[in-house]
Design an enzyme around this catalytic site. Structure first.
Site, short mmCIF file in Angstrom:
data_model
loop_
_atom_site.label_atom_id
_atom_site.label_comp_id
_atom_site.label_asym_id
_atom_site.label_seq_id
_atom_site.Cartn_x
_atom_site.Cartn_y
_atom_site.Cartn_z
N ASP A 72 0.80 -5.92 12.96
CA ASP A 72 -0.55 -6.28 13.42
C ASP A 72 -1.47 -6.59 12.22
O ASP A 72 -2.40 -7.38 12.34
CB ASP A 72 -1.14 -5.15 14.25
CG ASP A 72 -0.16 -4.64 15.29
OD1 ASP A 72 -0.37 -4.88 16.48
OD2 ASP A 72 0.85 -4.00 14.90
N GLU B 29 -4.65 -6.45 2.44
CA GLU B 29 -3.51 -7.20 2.97
C GLU B 29 -3.50 -8.66 2.54
O GLU B 29 -2.48 -9.19 2.11
CB GLU B 29 -3.47 -7.11 4.50
CG GLU B 29 -2.96 -5.78 5.03
CD GLU B 29 -4.00 -4.66 4.97
OE1 GLU B 29 -5.19 -4.96 4.73
OE2 GLU B 29 -3.63 -3.48 5.14
N PHE C 240 2.14 -2.23 9.37
CA PHE C 240 2.28 -2.68 10.75
C PHE C 240 2.09 -4.19 10.82
O PHE C 240 1.18 -4.75 10.19
CB PHE C 240 1.24 -1.99 11.65
CG PHE C 240 1.54 -0.54 11.88
CD1 PHE C 240 2.35 -0.14 12.94
CD2 PHE C 240 1.02 0.44 11.05
CE1 PHE C 240 2.64 1.20 13.15
CE2 PHE C 240 1.29 1.78 11.25
CZ PHE C 240 2.11 2.17 12.31
N GLU D 141 0.84 -1.20 0.00
CA GLU D 141 0.00 0.00 0.00
C GLU D 141 0.88 1.25 0.00
O GLU D 141 1.83 1.33 0.78
CB GLU D 141 -0.91 -0.03 1.25
CG GLU D 141 -1.91 -1.18 1.16
CD GLU D 141 -2.49 -1.60 2.51
OE1 GLU D 141 -2.46 -0.81 3.46
OE2 GLU D 141 -2.99 -2.75 2.58
N HIS E 87 -1.24 -1.50 16.90
CA HIS E 87 -0.17 -1.06 15.99
C HIS E 87 1.18 -1.19 16.67
O HIS E 87 2.06 -0.36 16.47
CB HIS E 87 -0.37 0.40 15.56
CG HIS E 87 -1.56 0.63 14.67
ND1 HIS E 87 -2.85 0.46 15.10
CD2 HIS E 87 -1.65 1.01 13.38
CE1 HIS E 87 -3.69 0.75 14.10
NE2 HIS E 87 -2.97 1.08 13.05
#
Ligand SMILES: Cc1ncc(C[n+]2csc(CCOP(=O)(O)OP(=O)(O)O)c2C)c(N)n1
Ligand SMILES: [Mg+2]
Lengths: 342, 345
Positions: A95, A70, A93, A38, A138
């Site tokens: 996460d 993702e 991140f 991204e 995050h």
């Protein structure tokens, strides 16, 4: 395995600059290298700017900005790998790897095995551990999850030199690699980095500091408070510091060599202590050195909590907590008992 | 470009005769439908007798779609399939021996018995991956499509999945990305009207999947999946568009599941009239009648194809049952490129 150097010129680089440089070299070396993620294309060049300039230099075909997808970024990377490419996927991140776990665990990691060896998926997934100031979604260190998945390699560098050398090794490795960066280190840690191509092999720990009383085994961002703690204890306790650099493969022999001298070890990391990578390292050391150790191998990882937002609450090891953990181990050494049972 | 929805082709094949494949292809299609049907039924028998311990996902009802895929796809094309892959594997001309041996977990299987029924792969024949995760094949096809596009090749990628898979987020991400990047991907929805025990109309507010998918800006069309010629034309057209750089298509092949969801599972919940109506159009026998009545293939040849299919199925099961089990060192092989340094336990 040795570190190959093909250039002698060096430059001060941040970790982000080292990543950008490694990606640039990889894109230049092999047109099968592509990058997906991204916001990675210019002008922004990635939210951390790790891909800055790369789409301009190597083309939007190969440095592809994607929608916010993702699982499809990773799935597309796996598919492209099956189609002969060497994709590097950037997932901001760590996460957010939760969104993509199916593609990482069920597809990237298992593809070679399930196909009887015919269909390896050599992708690199770059993701970073964030910062507690972004809150618990995050900032988590999830390397243990990936270590728990046969088929994946897991790399977690602590400095610009290793970052570049390990990333290049990861990109040209024939297995899928989870490459874990750390937001806090991205710009704060600088170092001399050769500008040319060199590789730091996966699965080779490095001894950052020699010492004779205790071995501190760590990796990633925790290397820095660990080194500071070792420094602070100089004159009182002599601490050897090992940076594992990659977790799979895990260089246990370097740890064994050190701990067989110091006879005391503590594993420090930013993921939870419970079921964390330290449990594996401690067990392997104990298996090999039981009977010769002065004390059981200790672990000092994060608390078993989500990462707290408050700067007053510390879930991950700090220089102070590492110093305390080392002293506790010494104390136990003296009385031969677990401190809580004293 | 806005996507467009085309009406489902009516049953009946007359409109298709202008694109009729040659006789060899028609015979191959019939043979493939038979092999899919018979191997499916034989596997269920073996499982029922306790002689085959594998998860089975019957393809009964999809025979026409799979046969059409086999003719529509070119040798260089690539496919991603799902757990319901027997017909897809046959469409890629993977020998039935290797397919069945994989079900038995033997070395003669496509993946040395380490993948199993849900994970047949054969790179050489273009079956690149099969996934047991509903909807997960679509991102893989997007990646293969990206590789084909970057290679400037004339490869097209077909990915098969069920109606239920269109509920998965990855499907929607993939439709959008494939359309955005104009990738040479054909999304082949094998709509058998059921996702396990739940009928399509009960899980989709708009059960017209082609219409819904058209919103992503790709070519979407529904076709009668019991009609091999119509399906061939739809999928063939989609592959042609993919190769011509016109981007992805979504082909909803409307069929019906003629068995339970998996191997021996109960399907008493399937309405009897619906099932009877679908069985009346059972692909292989219906195709035989059509071939014969229209004079495309004579009865004697069709009888011969049936005889050969019986022998091929017998041979494949015999081969599989005699194929060696993987040796113990296969357990540790193929986890990584090299075993050096990586954990062993
Ligand atoms: C992500 C995921 N969720 C659930 C399942 C369990 N499951 C296997 S098949 C299936 C139904 C899928 O329906 P559909 O996509 O229509 O395919 P069909 O089986 O009808 O061919 C489900 C829910 C799965 N394999 N993967
Ligand atoms: Mg279905």
């Amino acid at each position: 395995m040795t570190t190959v150097e093909s250039a002698t010129d060096t430059k001060q680089m941040t970790i982000v600059a080292a990543i950008q440089n490694a990606l640039d070299i990889a894109l230049g070396l092999d047109e099968r290298v592509i990058i997906l993620g991204e916001d990675i294309a210019d002008p922004i060049g990635g939210v951390m700017k790790a891909t800055k300039g790369l789409s301009t230099k190597h083309g939007l075909d190969r440095v592809r900005a994607t929608p916010i997808v993702e699982q499809t970024i990773i799935g597309t990377a796996v598919g492209a790998a099956l189609g002969g490419y060497r994709p590097v996927a950037e997932i901001m991140f760590m996460d957010f790897l939760c969104q993509a776990m199916d593609q990482i665990i069920n597809h990237a990691a298992k593809s070679r095995y399930m196909s009887g060896g015919h269909s390896p998926a050599p992708i690199v997934v770059r993701a970073m551990i964030g910062d507690s100031k972004f809150g618990a979604q995050h900032s988590q260190a999830l390397e243990g999850w990936f270590m728990h998945t046969p088929g994946l390699k897991v790399v977690m560098p602590s400095n610009p030199y290793d970052t570049k050398g390990l990333l290049l090794s990861a990109i040209f490795d024939d297995d899928p690699v989870i490459f874990i960066e750390n937001m806090g280190m991205s710009y704060s840690i600088k170092g001399e980095v050769p500008t040319g191509d060199y590789r730091v092999p996966l699965g080779e720990a490095s001894v950052l500091r020699e010492g004779s009383d205790i071995t501190l085994i760590t990796y990633g961002a925790e290397v820095h408070p660990s080194m500071a703690a070792a420094q602070a204890l100089e004159g009182e306790i002599s601490v050897e510091v090992i940076d594992l650099r990659s977790l799979v493969p895990l260089d246990i022999s370097t740890c064994v060599r050190s701990v067989s001298e110091t006879k005391r070890a503590i594993v420090v990391h930013g993921s939870t202590e419970f079921c964390g990578p330290g449990a594996e390292v401690a067990t392997q050391l104990t298996d090999r050195l039981f009977g010769t150790l002065d004390v059981p191998v200790a672990r000092h990882g994060a608390t078993y909590t989500p990462v707290p937002f408050s700067q007053q609450l510390h879930s991950t090891p700090t220089e102070e907590s590492i110093i305390a953990a080392i002293r506790t181990l010494r104390q136990r050494d003296a009385v031969g008992q677990h401190p809580e049972s004293i | 470009m806005r996507g467009k929805v085309l009406p489902v082709h009516e049953a009946g094949h007359d409109a298709m005769t202008n694109t009729l494949p040659d006789r060899a292809a028609l015979e191959w299609m019939y043979s493939t439908m038979l092999l899919a049907k018979m191997a499916d039924e034989r596997a269920a028998d073996e499982a029922r007798k306790g002689l085959l311990a594998a998860a089975l996902y019957p393809v009964r009802g999809l025979e026409a779609v799979c046969a059409a895929m086999g003719v529509a796809m070119a040798p260089q094309d690539q496919m991603v399939s799902s757990y319901r892959n027997l017909g897809d594997a046959l469409s890629r001309k993977i020998p039935l021996r290797a397919i069945i041996a994989e079900a038995y977990g033997r070395m003669g299987g496509t993946s040395k018995g380490k993948g199993g029924t849900m994970h047949l792969t054969d790179n050489e024949r273009g079956l690149i991956a099969t996934t047991g995760i509903v909807g997960a094949g679509m991102p893989l096809a997007v990646g293969l499509g990206l590789a084909a596009q970057l290679d400037k090749s004339d490869r097209a990628i077909a990915v098969t999945f069920g109606d239920g898979a269109t509920s998965i987020g990855a499907a929607h991400e993939s439709f959008n990305l494939a359309a955005l990047w104009k990738l040479p991907v054909v999304f082949v929805c094998q709509n058998n009207q059921w996702g396990e025990h739940t009928p399509l109309a009960e899980y989709a507010a708009n059960p017209n999947l082609a219409e819904r998918t058209a919103a992503y800006g790709l070519h979407a069309e529904a076709v009668d999946g019991f009609d091999p010629m119509a399906t061939l034309q739809s999928i063939g057209g989609a592959l042609d568009r993919a190769r011509a750089g016109e981007g992805p298509s979504f082909i909803e092949c409307r069929s019906y599941r003629l068995t339970g969801h998996s191997g021996l599972s109960d399907y008493s919940y399937v309405p009897t009239e619906e099932l009877a109506a679908a069985l009346a159009r059972d692909p292989a026998p219906t195709f035989r009648t059509w071939l014969e009545q229209n004079g495309h293939v004579d009865a004697a040849t069709l009888d011969q194809i049936e005889q050969t299919a019986v022998e091929t199925v017998d041979d494949a099961f015999a081969f599989a049952q005699q194929s060696p089990h993987p040796s113990p060192d296969e357990l540790m092989a193929d986890v990584y490129a090299s075993p050096e340094g990586v954990p062993t336990r």
